[in-house]
Design an enzyme around this catalytic site. Structure first.
Site, mmCIF file in Angstrom:
data_model
loop_
_atom_site.group_PDB
_atom_site.id
_atom_site.type_symbol
_atom_site.label_atom_id
_atom_site.label_comp_id
_atom_site.label_asym_id
_atom_site.label_seq_id
_atom_site.Cartn_x
_atom_site.Cartn_y
_atom_site.Cartn_z
ATOM 1 N N LYS A 174 0.843 -1.205 0.000
ATOM 2 C CA LYS A 174 0.000 0.000 0.000
ATOM 3 C C LYS A 174 0.875 1.251 0.000
ATOM 4 O O LYS A 174 0.603 2.213 -0.718
ATOM 5 C CB LYS A 174 -0.929 -0.004 1.226
ATOM 6 C CG LYS A 174 -2.042 -1.049 1.116
ATOM 7 C CD LYS A 174 -2.805 -1.241 2.418
ATOM 8 C CE LYS A 174 -3.842 -2.340 2.267
ATOM 9 N NZ LYS A 174 -4.526 -2.705 3.529
ATOM 10 N N GLN A 207 -4.139 -0.766 9.844
ATOM 11 C CA GLN A 207 -4.069 -2.093 9.216
ATOM 12 C C GLN A 207 -4.672 -3.155 10.137
ATOM 13 O O GLN A 207 -4.298 -3.275 11.291
ATOM 14 C CB GLN A 207 -2.612 -2.430 8.869
ATOM 15 C CG GLN A 207 -2.423 -3.783 8.190
ATOM 16 C CD GLN A 207 -3.080 -3.867 6.811
ATOM 17 O OE1 GLN A 207 -3.054 -2.920 6.033
ATOM 18 N NE2 GLN A 207 -3.698 -4.996 6.506
ATOM 19 N N ASP A 250 -10.701 3.751 4.655
ATOM 20 C CA ASP A 250 -11.084 2.336 4.563
ATOM 21 C C ASP A 250 -12.606 2.177 4.646
ATOM 22 O O ASP A 250 -13.129 1.074 4.483
ATOM 23 C CB ASP A 250 -10.420 1.542 5.700
ATOM 24 C CG ASP A 250 -9.286 0.663 5.194
ATOM 25 O OD1 ASP A 250 -9.239 0.407 3.972
ATOM 26 O OD2 ASP A 250 -8.459 0.226 6.008
#
Ligand code: NAD
Length: 307
Positions: free
Chosen positions: A54, A98, A121
């Site tokens: 990422k 994460q 997200d």
């Protein structure tokens, strides 16, 4: 007709080129770059690999990176502090926490702390609520990536037949109206299954959600024009779960004892039945990454008043 292999690596590269061009144009207009803040807790090898990927794509697209690594022993308060610190930082437009977090940390409570305007997200309850309403909000990355691959499946574009070196305009891959199509989503997590079902509903598909307590999974699945597996059980879905000519999307990423990476689909038997199918690796995974960067750039534009 040969089964179309939905090449997520190829499609993500095209989207990445478009996002990089958008960043360059915003940079010219605003004199600054979008910033992505990444929080990684612990040293789970899969999470470390995902974060490295990422961050790599973020840099390729021209974003500034802010990276905060915490040990696996970090407390709930320490992770909360890292999130609040990124919330305060005006150079950060998107925050990635994460997942999964090490045992003992309350993921949902921590996700709740992320500034919803930086929640790239799409996992903050406010943004998930807006998704249920069908209102604008950052959409979770993996479901967005899976939907883009469904659009590729129904488009005239066949990535197998295109020169991989040529820059391709993804405008040829239009958001498809799924009226009359039946979609079966296996898996009901807040990260993948539930939001993807909502995105499919927004596109007018008739959606069935299946999960670990569902009965007659093969029968349910084999009625689907679009079958999505987001389960986390290696090669659970065999060819007899797939409707002849169906579109099949594999979200699963499972590491076998021998080191091989496989999805939730038994690829070969499913491929024989499907008209289009995603591989693992190289399907939904790369799309998830590029959607995170796309969401961060959209957040940057929004936060700076650019439509
Ligand atoms: P999760 O564990 O939160 O959810 C799994 C879901 O599968 C649950 O809703 C459960 O009810 C269902 N399930 C479990 N066993 C089942 C069975 N035998 N039959 C039917 N349903 C069953 O997982 P998740 O976070 O949604 O991830 C699912 C998979 O997708 C994992 O392999 C994960 O690694 C992968 N994943 C991939 C990406 C990507 O970018 N490709 C992103 C996120 C997750």
């Amino acid at each position: 007709m040969a089964t179309k292999i939905l090449d997520g690596k190829w499609l993500s590269t095209q989207v990445q080129n478009e996002v990089a061009a958008q960043v360059a144009s915003l940079m010219e207009k605003l004199g600054k770059k979008p910033g992505l803040g990444v929080i990684l807790v612990g040293d789970n090898p899969a999470s470390m690999a995902y974060v490295a990927n990422k961050e790599k794509i973020a840099v390729v697209c021209g974003l500034n990176l802010f990276d905060n690594r915490l040990p696996a022993t970090a407390t709930q308060d320490e992770v909360a502090e890292a999130i609040l610190d990124f919330n305060q930082n005006s150079e950060i437009d998107g925050i990635l926490l994460q997942l999964p977090l090490p045992k003992g940390l309350d993921e949902k409570k921590l996700l709740d702390l992320i500034d919803p305007t930086k929640d790239v997200d799409g996992l903050h309850p406010l943004n998930q609520g807006l998704l249920i309403r069908g209102s604008p909000a950052p959409r979770p990355c993996t479901p967005q990536g899976a939907l883009a691959l469904i659009d590729l499946a129904y488009s005239d574009v066949n990535s197998d037949l295109i020169s991989k070196n040529k820059i391709y305009d993804t405008a040829a891959i239009k958001p498809i109206d799924l009226s009359g199509k039946k979609a079966v989503v296996i898996g009901r997590s807040i990260l993948v299954g539930k939001p993807l079902a909502l995105l499919l509903l927004e596109r007018n598909a008739t959606v069935v959600m299946a999960h670990s307590k569902s009965k007659d999974l093969a029968q349910l699945a084999s009625s689907a024009d679009i079958l999505v597996a987001a389960v986390g059980v290696p090669e659970l879905i065999k060819g007899d779960y797939v409707k002849e000519g169906g579109v099949v999307i594999d979200v699963g990423i499972n590491r076998l004892a021998d080191g091989r990476l496989v999805g939730d689909l038994d690829f070969n038997s499913c491929k024989d039945k499907a008209c289009a199918i995603t591989p693992v690796p190289g399907g939904v995974g790369p799309m998830t990454v590029v959607m995170l960067i796309k969401n961060t750039v959209a957040s940057f534009a929004r936060r700076n008043g650019v439509k």
